[in-house]
Design an enzyme around this catalytic site. Sequence first.
Site, mmCIF file in Angstrom:
data_model
loop_
_atom_site.group_PDB
_atom_site.id
_atom_site.type_symbol
_atom_site.label_atom_id
_atom_site.label_comp_id
_atom_site.label_asym_id
_atom_site.label_seq_id
_atom_site.Cartn_x
_atom_site.Cartn_y
_atom_site.Cartn_z
ATOM 1 C CB ALA A 1 -0.872 -0.027 1.293
ATOM 2 N N GLY B 1 0.605 -5.203 0.526
ATOM 3 C CA GLY B 1 -0.305 -5.425 -0.125
ATOM 4 C C GLY B 1 -0.041 -5.997 -1.404
ATOM 5 C CD GLU C 1 -2.276 -7.866 2.631
ATOM 6 O OE1 GLU C 1 -1.816 -6.266 2.155
ATOM 7 O OE2 GLU C 1 -2.973 -8.114 3.601
ATOM 8 C CD GLU D 1 1.608 -5.406 5.816
ATOM 9 O OE1 GLU D 1 2.389 -6.100 6.186
ATOM 10 O OE2 GLU D 1 0.644 -5.775 4.627
HETATM 11 N N1 COA Z 1 4.552 3.219 -0.565
HETATM 12 C C1 COA Z 1 4.944 4.410 -0.936
HETATM 13 N N2 COA Z 1 5.924 4.694 -1.850
HETATM 14 C C2 COA Z 1 7.062 3.622 -1.812
HETATM 15 C C3 COA Z 1 6.470 2.273 -1.445
HETATM 16 C C4 COA Z 1 5.376 2.164 -0.581
HETATM 17 N N3 COA Z 1 4.995 1.112 -0.182
HETATM 18 N N4 COA Z 1 7.451 1.414 -1.751
HETATM 19 C C5 COA Z 1 8.560 1.945 -2.431
HETATM 20 N N5 COA Z 1 8.137 3.283 -2.419
HETATM 21 C C6 COA Z 1 8.909 4.356 -3.224
HETATM 22 C C7 COA Z 1 9.852 4.904 -2.335
HETATM 23 O O1 COA Z 1 9.554 5.920 -1.279
HETATM 24 C C8 COA Z 1 10.738 5.705 -3.492
HETATM 25 O O2 COA Z 1 10.185 7.030 -3.599
HETATM 26 P P1 COA Z 1 11.092 8.112 -4.048
HETATM 27 O O3 COA Z 1 12.250 7.734 -5.009
HETATM 28 O O4 COA Z 1 10.256 9.191 -4.314
HETATM 29 O O5 COA Z 1 11.788 8.451 -2.605
HETATM 30 C C9 COA Z 1 10.660 4.561 -4.417
HETATM 31 O O6 COA Z 1 9.376 4.072 -4.380
HETATM 32 C C10 COA Z 1 11.819 3.663 -4.618
HETATM 33 O O7 COA Z 1 11.989 3.300 -3.249
HETATM 34 P P2 COA Z 1 13.212 2.999 -2.538
HETATM 35 O O8 COA Z 1 12.758 2.643 -1.004
HETATM 36 O O9 COA Z 1 14.007 4.179 -2.719
HETATM 37 O O10 COA Z 1 13.773 1.545 -3.172
HETATM 38 P P3 COA Z 1 14.963 0.528 -2.431
HETATM 39 O O11 COA Z 1 15.236 -0.231 -3.573
HETATM 40 O O12 COA Z 1 16.081 1.304 -1.519
HETATM 41 O O13 COA Z 1 14.006 -0.206 -1.404
HETATM 42 C C11 COA Z 1 12.015 -1.527 -0.792
HETATM 43 C C12 COA Z 1 12.873 -1.083 -2.093
HETATM 44 C C13 COA Z 1 10.685 -2.297 -1.417
HETATM 45 C C14 COA Z 1 12.740 -2.305 0.185
HETATM 46 C C15 COA Z 1 11.627 -0.264 0.103
HETATM 47 O O14 COA Z 1 10.904 0.582 -1.191
HETATM 48 C C16 COA Z 1 10.494 -0.542 1.011
HETATM 49 O O15 COA Z 1 10.880 -1.073 2.231
HETATM 50 N N6 COA Z 1 9.277 0.018 0.420
HETATM 51 C C17 COA Z 1 8.116 -0.219 1.708
HETATM 52 C C18 COA Z 1 7.736 -1.505 1.813
HETATM 53 C C19 COA Z 1 6.405 -1.633 2.542
HETATM 54 O O16 COA Z 1 6.553 -1.371 3.941
HETATM 55 N N7 COA Z 1 5.333 -2.033 2.150
HETATM 56 C C20 COA Z 1 3.941 -2.529 3.175
HETATM 57 C C21 COA Z 1 3.174 -1.077 3.089
HETATM 58 S S1 COA Z 1 2.031 -1.457 3.982
#
Ligand code: COA
Length: 259
Positions: free
Chosen positions: A65, A110, A113, A133
């Site tokens: 999400a 999500g 999911e 989460e």
């Molecule tokens: N919601 C909103 N934005 C997200 C996102 C999410 N769930 N997952 C990634 N993004 C965005 C980042 O904020 C970033 O945006 P920006 O360039 O404007 O800052 C872009 O996507 C790239 O992500 P980034 O974190 O820089 O890539 P990474 O390779 O360093 O890390 C992940 C990848 C997937 C490990 C990391 O993005 C992450 O942990 N995301 C969240 C996962 C999460 O908690 N999901 C469950 C949500 S309930």
Amino acid sequence: MPYASIELSVADRVATITVNRPDKLNALNAATIGELGDAIDEVRRRDEIGGVILTGAGRAFVAGADVSELASQTPMQARQRALRGQQIFRRFETSSKPVIAAVNGFALGGGCELAMACHVRLASDAAKFGQPEVKLGICPGYGGTQRLPRLVGMGRALQLLMTGEMIDAAEAYRIGLVNRVVPGGELLGTADAMLRQMLANGPLALSSCIEAVVRGTETSLDDGLNLEANHFALLAGSQDMAEGTRAFLEKRPAVFGGR
Ligand code: COA
């Protein structure tokens, strides 16, 4: 129908829905979730579509999400968000046409999911899965607490849910979260081939399998067996059964019309 955050293409009965916000790793904001709902409804409605592959653009399937939307939600907004997402994901699961998730990269929160709401999950060897989460101080809201234990068992599900750890495709395969792992470059081709293998079979038979499994696993064994018998009986009245059995006896491939 025009979409902004997803793409829907159709080629010879196979639809492909691609979540397309690669700069945000395909995170599901409210608009994108709504478009996914519209897209699966379109797939279900259009007679020329036999089944669908769901995938993501870039290096993510769906990274969860959209956290920027979660950050300021009230309890009632959060409840509405969860119910809406659950209801939309459920439309993938209850589709009478087969739905294959082709998990090309991160499938987190999500995203995991959403993949679990599909009938079959194929993964690229670069895919990563998790329910992170708890790291945000929340629990899953789009079905993760319900579908993950059904797929991998309670102990493994609780481990993943409570650690928030990310696992690779090989581990996801080992615990039964995905059906098959293939090299990234072969993912969509493998999904297409598997879907076409399904679509060579009777469409009514496919939808009976889906409904008997999806509804049947939510009932007692006796009720599920009764549901199966009813589907078996309904199909006995179909032209597809007449054609399938006749084709076998005549030693030729069956041609099904879905009637
Ligand atoms: N919601 C909103 N934005 C997200 C996102 C999410 N769930 N997952 C990634 N993004 C965005 C980042 O904020 C970033 O945006 P920006 O360039 O404007 O800052 C872009 O996507 C790239 O992500 P980034 O974190 O820089 O890539 P990474 O390779 O360093 O890390 C992940 C990848 C997937 C490990 C990391 O993005 C992450 O942990 N995301 C969240 C996962 C999460 O908690 N999901 C469950 C949500 S309930």
